[in-house]
Design a protein around this motif. Structure first.
Motif, mmCIF file in Angstrom:
data_model
loop_
_atom_site.group_PDB
_atom_site.id
_atom_site.type_symbol
_atom_site.label_atom_id
_atom_site.label_comp_id
_atom_site.label_asym_id
_atom_site.label_seq_id
_atom_site.Cartn_x
_atom_site.Cartn_y
_atom_site.Cartn_z
ATOM 1 N N UNK A 22 0.832 -1.220 0.000
ATOM 2 C CA UNK A 22 0.000 0.000 0.000
ATOM 3 C C UNK A 22 0.862 1.264 0.000
ATOM 4 N N UNK A 23 1.360 1.646 -1.147
ATOM 5 C CA UNK A 23 2.362 2.707 -1.235
ATOM 6 C C UNK A 23 1.894 4.012 -0.604
ATOM 7 N N UNK A 24 0.731 4.507 -0.999
ATOM 8 C CA UNK A 24 0.288 5.812 -0.515
ATOM 9 C C UNK A 24 0.024 5.783 0.988
ATOM 10 N N UNK A 48 -6.425 11.467 -5.366
ATOM 11 C CA UNK A 48 -7.697 11.198 -6.033
ATOM 12 C C UNK A 48 -7.886 12.088 -7.259
ATOM 13 N N UNK A 49 -7.578 13.377 -7.104
ATOM 14 C CA UNK A 49 -7.720 14.312 -8.223
ATOM 15 C C UNK A 49 -6.751 13.969 -9.359
ATOM 16 N N UNK A 50 -5.542 13.545 -8.995
ATOM 17 C CA UNK A 50 -4.551 13.191 -10.013
ATOM 18 C C UNK A 50 -5.019 11.984 -10.821
ATOM 19 N N UNK A 51 -5.561 10.983 -10.142
ATOM 20 C CA UNK A 51 -6.027 9.790 -10.845
ATOM 21 C C UNK A 51 -7.204 10.116 -11.759
ATOM 22 N N UNK A 52 -8.083 10.965 -11.287
ATOM 23 C CA UNK A 52 -9.247 11.356 -12.099
ATOM 24 C C UNK A 52 -8.806 12.099 -13.360
ATOM 25 N N UNK A 114 -0.725 6.441 -11.533
ATOM 26 C CA UNK A 114 -0.588 5.475 -12.632
ATOM 27 C C UNK A 114 -1.250 4.150 -12.282
ATOM 28 N N UNK A 115 -1.036 3.668 -11.060
ATOM 29 C CA UNK A 115 -1.636 2.402 -10.631
ATOM 30 C C UNK A 115 -3.157 2.442 -10.732
ATOM 31 N N UNK A 116 -3.727 3.563 -10.353
ATOM 32 C CA UNK A 116 -5.189 3.660 -10.288
ATOM 33 C C UNK A 116 -5.848 3.583 -11.660
ATOM 34 N N UNK A 117 -5.134 3.987 -12.696
ATOM 35 C CA UNK A 117 -5.761 4.018 -14.023
ATOM 36 C C UNK A 117 -5.152 3.001 -14.984
ATOM 37 N N UNK A 121 3.829 2.065 -14.447
ATOM 38 C CA UNK A 121 4.923 2.945 -14.043
ATOM 39 C C UNK A 121 5.556 2.398 -12.775
ATOM 40 N N UNK A 122 6.892 2.434 -12.727
ATOM 41 C CA UNK A 122 7.641 1.980 -11.562
ATOM 42 C C UNK A 122 8.800 2.922 -11.300
ATOM 43 N N UNK A 123 9.256 2.910 -10.074
ATOM 44 C CA UNK A 123 10.409 3.709 -9.729
ATOM 45 C C UNK A 123 11.688 3.107 -10.280
#
Length: 271
Positions: A22-24, A48-52, A114-117, A121-123
């Motif tokens: 659970x990164x965040x 949340x806003x970024x994922x949207x 990135x994960x949400x949509x 993407x990875x570090x």
């Protein structure tokens, strides 16, 4: 959230498989573990806003362009050039409010969105600077969260690697330079930054906290417990240092002899 509650979150995160890390939530717990009783809602709102917004972009733009435009332009996340050593640059709660931070902290928001949509993407634990690897139809590309999500070309990766001291035959290997790390490793790297900064400032309590977070996040690694022990020893908390060394000894690895030497050194001070 109290410091003890944050430790519970980090302990649970440390026991999770890499695919379910659970990164965040773990990043929020790290921030509150350093400075308790703060409101994490700005972090969750930004995420949340970024994922949207990213979900709206990915249909019409390439994954890397969509991610960079969303995080740097829409969310206004960028590297803190003017006050690079500001303590808030390593804290996701402060970064959510200031929209400025270190690359490794900004990357947490990039990766979460990135994960949400469904963007892959990875570090990338690049020498001296944390980057992002984004998978596209034309292959993986590297983005720099510190520089407005700018695309880092392969030739620049090689130049950066050479400046960081890598040998030429390694600096030319993009598979090595862009090797992804897990979300857990990305967050552990950020705690390593905090540990190094705390040591330079002779803030041994802060060093102990950051090392403890690493130990909780990655319970199979003995090294954080050695750092906890060293920080406690600097504070004169020798019984606590011995406890940390015992925890290190309980993790099976080839460094057992080194740990025993450390235990004996601290015990001599107690006698």
């Amino acid at each position: 959230m109290t410091r003890e509650e944050a430790e519970s979150v980090l302990t649970e995160a440390g026991q999770a498989d890499d695919g379910a890390f659970p990164l965040l939530d773990a990043a929020i717990a790290c921030a509150i573990h350093d400075y308790p009783f703060r409101n994490p809602e700005p972090v969750r709102t930004l995420a949340s806003n970024a994922a949207e917004r990213l979900a709206e972009r990915v249909g019409s733009e390439s994954p890397d362009d969509a991610l960079a435009e969303t995080m740097a332009a829409d969310m206004r996340l960028n590297g803190d050039l003017l006050s690079y050593d500001h303590p808030g640059n390593t804290d996701v709660i402060d970064v959510a409010e200031r929209r400025r931070g270190l690359s490794a902290t900004l990357a947490i928001f990039y990766i979460d969105a990135a994960r949400r949509v469904g963007v892959r993407a990875q570090g990338v634990d690049f020498p001296g600077h944390f980057l992002l690897r984004v998978e596209t139809t034309e292959g993986p590309v590297a983005l720099d969260p510190f520089s407005q999500g700018r695309l880092v070309l392969p030739s620049e990766l090689t130049r950066r690697a050479l400046r960081a001291g890598l040998t030429p035959h390694v600096a030319d290997r993009l598979d090595v330079l862009m090797a992804p790390v897990s979300d857990r490793q990305a967050l552990v790297r950020l705690q390593n930054v905090l540990f190094s900064r705390a040591l330079r400032a002779e803030d041994y309590e802060g060093a102990e906290r950051s090392a403890l977070r690493r130990a909780l996040l990655d319970p199979e690694d003995h090294r954080p417990w050695l750092d906890v022990a060293a920080a406690r020893e600097k504070q004169g908390a020798l019984a606590g240092a011995l406890e940390a060394l015992a925890r290190a000894r309980s993790v099976d690895d080839p460094a057992e002899a080194h740990r025993r030497i450390s235990v004996d050194r601290v015990r001599l001070q107690l006698n």
